[in-house]
Write an enzyme that holds these catalytic residues in place. Structure first.
Site, PDB file in Angstrom:
ATOM      1  N   LYS A  27     -10.119   0.717  -2.243  1.00  0.00           N
ATOM      2  CA  LYS A  27     -10.414   0.267  -0.861  1.00  0.00           C
ATOM      3  C   LYS A  27     -11.842   0.526  -0.447  1.00  0.00           C
ATOM      4  O   LYS A  27     -12.111   1.759  -0.328  1.00  0.00           O
ATOM      5  CB  LYS A  27      -9.243   0.960  -0.047  1.00  0.00           C
ATOM      6  N   CYS A  55      -5.174  -3.728   3.112  1.00  0.00           N
ATOM      7  CA  CYS A  55      -4.639  -3.292   4.464  1.00  0.00           C
ATOM      8  C   CYS A  55      -5.939  -3.323   5.504  1.00  0.00           C
ATOM      9  O   CYS A  55      -6.154  -4.398   5.804  1.00  0.00           O
ATOM     10  CB  CYS A  55      -4.265  -1.883   4.607  1.00  0.00           C
ATOM     11  N   GLU A  61       0.718  -1.389  -0.049  1.00  0.00           N
ATOM     12  CA  GLU A  61       0.192  -0.067  -0.040  1.00  0.00           C
ATOM     13  C   GLU A  61       0.851   1.320  -0.036  1.00  0.00           C
ATOM     14  O   GLU A  61       1.943   1.270   0.779  1.00  0.00           O
ATOM     15  CB  GLU A  61      -0.951  -0.049   1.286  1.00  0.00           C
TER      16      GLU A  61
END
Length: 273
Positions: A118, A159, A47
């Site tokens: 995301k 993440c 990321e």
């Protein structure tokens, strides 16, 4: 007729990205070249691989559309030159007035095959007094992302998504053999939760987990945990990066996914309550 499973090598690159875009891109390129020479055909970056912004001004300045993003353009070139697949862990992509934290899959012809925005934005107030609120700048994604590779299907996450198991369940039930988890996990939470969460996602879904990570100190007093991991469908860590700027490479056999899901058919037997 027996299924044929192609083996391949995957590489996960661990980075200590800073506020210099060009240095980060050059580092990523050099590590991709190294991984390719070792036989890796799928190479993943963490990321925020191209920029850890020093302040809000720089963050906004370098948030742009895909066509103008230098990191994406360089990865498209090197993927084509080396004939490898690359997952850009995440870049900040601006579309109209919205900014997305986006992971991008590039094929071995240098073409963008998939985009994942995301979904779960990091929001936390930690006991060590660190606080995060990605929703202040980012717009959350709305769609899961599953893509075909030459060796099977890969689901894409980023993440903080790791803390939402239903996302991984959806991907695996749709056939994901591998799931990418490019991350910049905080040092505080990583030391407690990183290994446990990644192993759980692999075991629950009977799939491989590829988790390239950021490590060390970054601008803005940020610290990330590192410990890039490759985990098999049984939850076994088959490779871990214990060095700083480094690459881990492992041979992947999709047959293990089939064996795990046949041995423990939890995906088929799952009931709704």
């Amino acid at each position: 007729m027996l299924k044929k499973y192609k083996k391949f090598k995957v590489a996960c690159i661990q980075m200590n990205s800073q506020a210099n875009l060009y240095d980060n891109i050059l580092f990523a390129k050099n590590k991709i070249i190294y991984a390719s020479k070792q036989g890796a055909k799928l190479i993943l970056l963490p990321e925020n691989c191209f920029l850890m912004a020093k302040n809000n001004k720089q963050f906004l300045e370098y948030s742009c559309n895909e066509i103008k993003n230098q990191g994406i353009n360089e990865m498209k070139k090197i993927a084509k030159d080396l004939c490898v697949w690359i997952i850009i862990g995440s870049v900040n992509i601006k579309e109209k007035k919205r900014i997305f934290n986006r992971s991008i899959l590039i094929d071995d012809k240098g073409r963008i095959k998939s985009r994942y925005n995301k979904i779960h934005l990091f929001s936390a107030k930690l006991p060590n007094k660190e606080s995060y609120n990605e929703a202040k700048y980012f717009t959350p994604g709305k769609k899961i992302c599953l893509s075909n590779l030459p060796w099977g299907k890969i689901g894409m996450t980023i993440c903080y998504d790791l803390r939402f198991p239903h996302l991984y369940r959806k991907l695996s039930k749709k056939g994901a053999d591998f799931i990418s988890v490019p991350s910049a996990f905080t040092k505080f939470t990583g030391a407690i939760h990183w290994h446990a969460l990644l192993k759980a996602r692999a075991i629950e879904n009977g799939c491989y987990i590829f988790a390239p990570a950021q490590f060390g100190k970054h601008p803005g007093k940020k610290q990330t945990y590192g410990h890039t991991l490759i985990i098999d469908p049984w939850g076994k860590i088959i490779n871990e990066c214990n060095k700083n700027n480094s690459v881990i490479i492992s041979e992947i056999n999709r047959k293990k996914v089939s064996i795990m899901r046949t041995s423990i058919p939890s995906l088929k037997l799952e009931k709704k309550f």
